[in-house]
Design a protein around this motif. Structure first.
Motif, PDB file in Angstrom:
ATOM      1  N   MET A 115      71.515 -43.343  -5.910  1.00  0.00           N
ATOM      2  CA  MET A 115      70.457 -43.076  -4.937  1.00  0.00           C
ATOM      3  C   MET A 115      70.188 -44.367  -4.162  1.00  0.00           C
ATOM      4  SD  MET A 115      67.938 -40.824  -7.406  1.00  0.00           S
ATOM      5  CE  MET A 115      67.111 -39.926  -6.118  1.00  0.00           C
ATOM      6  N   HIS A 116      70.099 -44.274  -2.843  1.00  0.00           N
ATOM      7  CA  HIS A 116      70.050 -45.470  -2.014  1.00  0.00           C
ATOM      8  C   HIS A 116      68.800 -45.473  -1.133  1.00  0.00           C
ATOM      9  CE1 HIS A 116      74.124 -46.342  -3.329  1.00  0.00           C
ATOM     10  NE2 HIS A 116      74.457 -45.096  -3.016  1.00  0.00           N
ATOM     11  N   THR A 117      68.612 -46.589  -0.428  1.00  0.00           N
ATOM     12  CA  THR A 117      67.425 -46.743   0.394  1.00  0.00           C
ATOM     13  C   THR A 117      67.394 -45.776   1.566  1.00  0.00           C
ATOM     14  OG1 THR A 117      68.593 -48.535   1.526  1.00  0.00           O
ATOM     15  CG2 THR A 117      67.059 -49.154  -0.217  1.00  0.00           C
ATOM     16  N   THR A 118      68.521 -45.052   1.815  1.00  0.00           N
ATOM     17  CA  THR A 118      68.490 -44.037   2.867  1.00  0.00           C
ATOM     18  C   THR A 118      67.440 -42.982   2.564  1.00  0.00           C
ATOM     19  OG1 THR A 118      70.309 -42.926   1.731  1.00  0.00           O
ATOM     20  CG2 THR A 118      70.882 -44.328   3.599  1.00  0.00           C
ATOM     21  N   GLN A 119      67.093 -42.808   1.289  1.00  0.00           N
ATOM     22  CA  GLN A 119      66.053 -41.842   0.933  1.00  0.00           C
ATOM     23  C   GLN A 119      64.706 -42.268   1.512  1.00  0.00           C
ATOM     24  OE1 GLN A 119      66.590 -41.557  -3.395  1.00  0.00           O
ATOM     25  NE2 GLN A 119      67.129 -39.417  -3.026  1.00  0.00           N
ATOM     26  N   PHE A 120      64.474 -43.568   1.598  1.00  0.00           N
ATOM     27  CA  PHE A 120      63.250 -44.030   2.241  1.00  0.00           C
ATOM     28  C   PHE A 120      63.273 -43.679   3.720  1.00  0.00           C
ATOM     29  CE2 PHE A 120      63.310 -46.898  -1.498  1.00  0.00           C
ATOM     30  CZ  PHE A 120      62.046 -46.636  -1.992  1.00  0.00           C
ATOM     31  N   ALA A 121      64.463 -43.704   4.329  1.00  0.00           N
ATOM     32  CA  ALA A 121      64.584 -43.315   5.730  1.00  0.00           C
ATOM     33  C   ALA A 121      64.202 -41.852   5.916  1.00  0.00           C
ATOM     34  CB  ALA A 121      66.010 -43.559   6.222  1.00  0.00           C
ATOM     35  N   ASP A 122      64.519 -41.025   4.930  1.00  0.00           N
ATOM     36  CA  ASP A 122      64.159 -39.611   5.011  1.00  0.00           C
ATOM     37  C   ASP A 122      62.648 -39.413   5.081  1.00  0.00           C
ATOM     38  OD1 ASP A 122      66.841 -39.007   4.838  1.00  0.00           O
ATOM     39  OD2 ASP A 122      66.787 -38.676   2.667  1.00  0.00           O
ATOM     40  N   LEU A 123      61.892 -40.375   4.566  1.00  0.00           N
ATOM     41  CA  LEU A 123      60.429 -40.295   4.593  1.00  0.00           C
ATOM     42  C   LEU A 123      59.853 -40.844   5.886  1.00  0.00           C
ATOM     43  CD1 LEU A 123      59.649 -41.549   0.956  1.00  0.00           C
ATOM     44  CD2 LEU A 123      59.887 -39.187   1.745  1.00  0.00           C
ATOM     45  N   GLY A 124      60.722 -41.410   6.726  1.00  0.00           N
ATOM     46  CA  GLY A 124      60.253 -41.996   7.978  1.00  0.00           C
ATOM     47  C   GLY A 124      60.038 -43.490   7.911  1.00  0.00           C
ATOM     48  N   ILE A 125      60.526 -44.125   6.835  1.00  0.00           N
ATOM     49  CA  ILE A 125      60.357 -45.577   6.683  1.00  0.00           C
ATOM     50  C   ILE A 125      61.342 -46.300   7.600  1.00  0.00           C
ATOM     51  CG2 ILE A 125      60.567 -47.516   5.074  1.00  0.00           C
ATOM     52  CD1 ILE A 125      58.060 -45.804   4.735  1.00  0.00           C
ATOM     53  N   SER A 126      60.852 -47.280   8.323  1.00  0.00           N
ATOM     54  CA  SER A 126      61.648 -47.998   9.324  1.00  0.00           C
ATOM     55  C   SER A 126      62.660 -48.930   8.668  1.00  0.00           C
ATOM     56  CB  SER A 126      60.728 -48.799  10.246  1.00  0.00           C
ATOM     57  OG  SER A 126      59.973 -49.735   9.488  1.00  0.00           O
ATOM     58  N   ASN A 127      63.640 -49.366   9.456  1.00  0.00           N
ATOM     59  CA  ASN A 127      64.719 -50.205   8.942  1.00  0.00           C
ATOM     60  C   ASN A 127      64.221 -51.539   8.388  1.00  0.00           C
ATOM     61  OD1 ASN A 127      66.693 -48.322   9.547  1.00  0.00           O
ATOM     62  ND2 ASN A 127      67.082 -49.159  11.590  1.00  0.00           N
ATOM     63  N   ASP A 128      63.216 -52.147   9.063  1.00  0.00           N
ATOM     64  CA  ASP A 128      62.742 -53.443   8.580  1.00  0.00           C
ATOM     65  C   ASP A 128      62.069 -53.314   7.216  1.00  0.00           C
ATOM     66  OD1 ASP A 128      60.563 -52.088   9.604  1.00  0.00           O
ATOM     67  OD2 ASP A 128      60.126 -53.549  11.160  1.00  0.00           O
ATOM     68  N   ILE A 129      61.330 -52.224   7.008  1.00  0.00           N
ATOM     69  CA  ILE A 129      60.722 -52.012   5.688  1.00  0.00           C
ATOM     70  C   ILE A 129      61.798 -51.696   4.654  1.00  0.00           C
ATOM     71  CG2 ILE A 129      59.016 -50.709   4.358  1.00  0.00           C
ATOM     72  CD1 ILE A 129      57.782 -52.354   6.578  1.00  0.00           C
ATOM     73  N   GLN A 130      62.815 -50.948   5.054  1.00  0.00           N
ATOM     74  CA  GLN A 130      63.915 -50.648   4.131  1.00  0.00           C
ATOM     75  C   GLN A 130      64.622 -51.928   3.690  1.00  0.00           C
ATOM     76  OE1 GLN A 130      66.531 -47.197   4.984  1.00  0.00           O
ATOM     77  NE2 GLN A 130      65.173 -46.803   6.712  1.00  0.00           N
ATOM     78  N   LYS A 131      64.781 -52.882   4.585  1.00  0.00           N
ATOM     79  CA  LYS A 131      65.387 -54.160   4.219  1.00  0.00           C
ATOM     80  C   LYS A 131      64.530 -54.879   3.183  1.00  0.00           C
ATOM     81  CE  LYS A 131      66.989 -56.945   7.328  1.00  0.00           C
ATOM     82  NZ  LYS A 131      67.067 -57.768   8.550  1.00  0.00           N
ATOM     83  N   SER A 132      63.217 -54.832   3.367  1.00  0.00           N
ATOM     84  CA  SER A 132      62.316 -55.456   2.392  1.00  0.00           C
ATOM     85  C   SER A 132      62.429 -54.752   1.042  1.00  0.00           C
ATOM     86  CB  SER A 132      60.870 -55.390   2.898  1.00  0.00           C
ATOM     87  OG  SER A 132      60.723 -56.111   4.103  1.00  0.00           O
ATOM     88  N   LEU A 133      62.515 -53.425   1.055  1.00  0.00           N
ATOM     89  CA  LEU A 133      62.635 -52.657  -0.187  1.00  0.00           C
ATOM     90  C   LEU A 133      63.923 -53.002  -0.919  1.00  0.00           C
ATOM     91  CD1 LEU A 133      61.383 -49.224   1.179  1.00  0.00           C
ATOM     92  CD2 LEU A 133      60.217 -50.609  -0.539  1.00  0.00           C
ATOM     93  N   ALA A 134      64.993 -53.198  -0.163  1.00  0.00           N
ATOM     94  CA  ALA A 134      66.264 -53.574  -0.787  1.00  0.00           C
ATOM     95  C   ALA A 134      66.148 -54.937  -1.459  1.00  0.00           C
ATOM     96  CB  ALA A 134      67.375 -53.576   0.269  1.00  0.00           C
ATOM     97  N   THR A 135      65.471 -55.882  -0.797  1.00  0.00           N
ATOM     98  CA  THR A 135      65.251 -57.209  -1.384  1.00  0.00           C
ATOM     99  C   THR A 135      64.410 -57.106  -2.646  1.00  0.00           C
ATOM    100  OG1 THR A 135      65.350 -58.208   0.813  1.00  0.00           O
ATOM    101  CG2 THR A 135      64.355 -59.519  -0.938  1.00  0.00           C
TER     102      THR A 135
END
Length: 263
Positions: free
Chosen positions: A1-21
């Motif tokens: 399961m990857h951070t693309t799931q956060f994208a499905d919720l409408g989370i922006s790319n910059d926040i997704q980068k922070s989540l990955a970190t």
């Protein structure tokens, strides 16, 4: 399961980068249920125990929606204790690491108020505060709430238990009527429903159960002890067993300091 799931919720790319970190790979249940309606501007009444990812559930949309170009305070998070306020602010700063320029202020009792006033003069975008210290700044007129878009009450039931109901209501009364109001609470007593009815508009109810965190290799025991005999029982337990590592939880800072000294 990857951070693309956060994208499905409408989370922006910059926040997704922070989540990955931060090593977050997939949304927790409360995040999956709460983030999208939060981003849509809905009022929420969320029942979620500690440890279910609720800070991320309100932290991600708050950070994402901050207008960094505006010198206004746009979000307020109320928490019952200094420790939780600092923890929340820490998560918000990590989430905003790829959105430079977001200013976050933490207001709580026990810290020099002049230091806090100086920080408030910079007009933080987000304020995380305990109710008592927030009211203190409101009385001093050192905080500006007229541009707030979102108010989050975290661990609302604990704030009630600590006698903060009037403080919470006074603060909410001082915020714009068109704000988004989100309540997170481990339990939903009648007083929480009363606050929700009074200060929320068509709130969406979300309920999340505590996930089991116990693994099969953990053995659990308990013993009933008179409050005055806790330390002696603990000392005997440690002396009679060759534990390589021990973690002891207490419920107040001064007790932790005292116990550490005694140990």
């Amino acid at each position: 399961m990857h951070t693309t799931q956060f994208a499905d919720l409408g989370i922006s790319n910059d926040i997704q980068k922070s989540l990955a970190t931060m090593k977050f790979e997939a949304p927790t249940q409360v995040q999956a249920l709460a983030v999208a309606p939060f981003l849509a501007g809905e009022d929420l009444l969320v029942q979620a125990p500690t440890g279910t990812g609720k800070t991320g559930a309100f932290g991600m949309p708050i950070v994402q929606q901050i207008d960094r170009k505006s010198r206004t305070t746009q979000a307020l998070v109320l928490s019952p204790t200094r420790e939780l306020a600092l923890q929340i602010a820490g998560v918000l700063r990590k989430l905003s690491q790829n959105k430079p320029g977001i200013r976050i202020a933490t207001l709580y009792g026990g810290e020099n108020i002049n230091k806090q006033i100086a920080w408030l003069r910079t007009t933080p975008h987000i304020i995380v505060a305990t109710p008592g210290r927030m009211l203190d700044h409101m009385r001093r007129k050192t905080v500006q709430l007229s541009h707030l878009r979102t108010v989050v009450l975290d661990e609302a039931d604990r704030m009630l238990d600590m006698g903060f109901r009037k403080d919470m209501e006074t603060i909410l009364h001082a915020t714009p009527k068109n704000r988004q109001t989100v309540l997170f609470s481990a339990t939903i007593p009648q007083e929480i429903y009363a606050i929700a009815d009074r200060f929320q508009k068509n709130a969406k109810n979300i309920r999340v159960a505590q996930e089991s965190m116990t693994v099969q290799t953990v053995k659990q025991y308990y013993t009933s002890v008179h409050p005055g005999g806790k330390n002696n029982e603990l000392f005997a337990l440690l002396q009679n067993n060759d534990y390589p590592l021990t973690l002891v939880f207490v419920n107040m800072k001064h007790r932790a300091d005292k116990l550490a000294t005694q140990l």
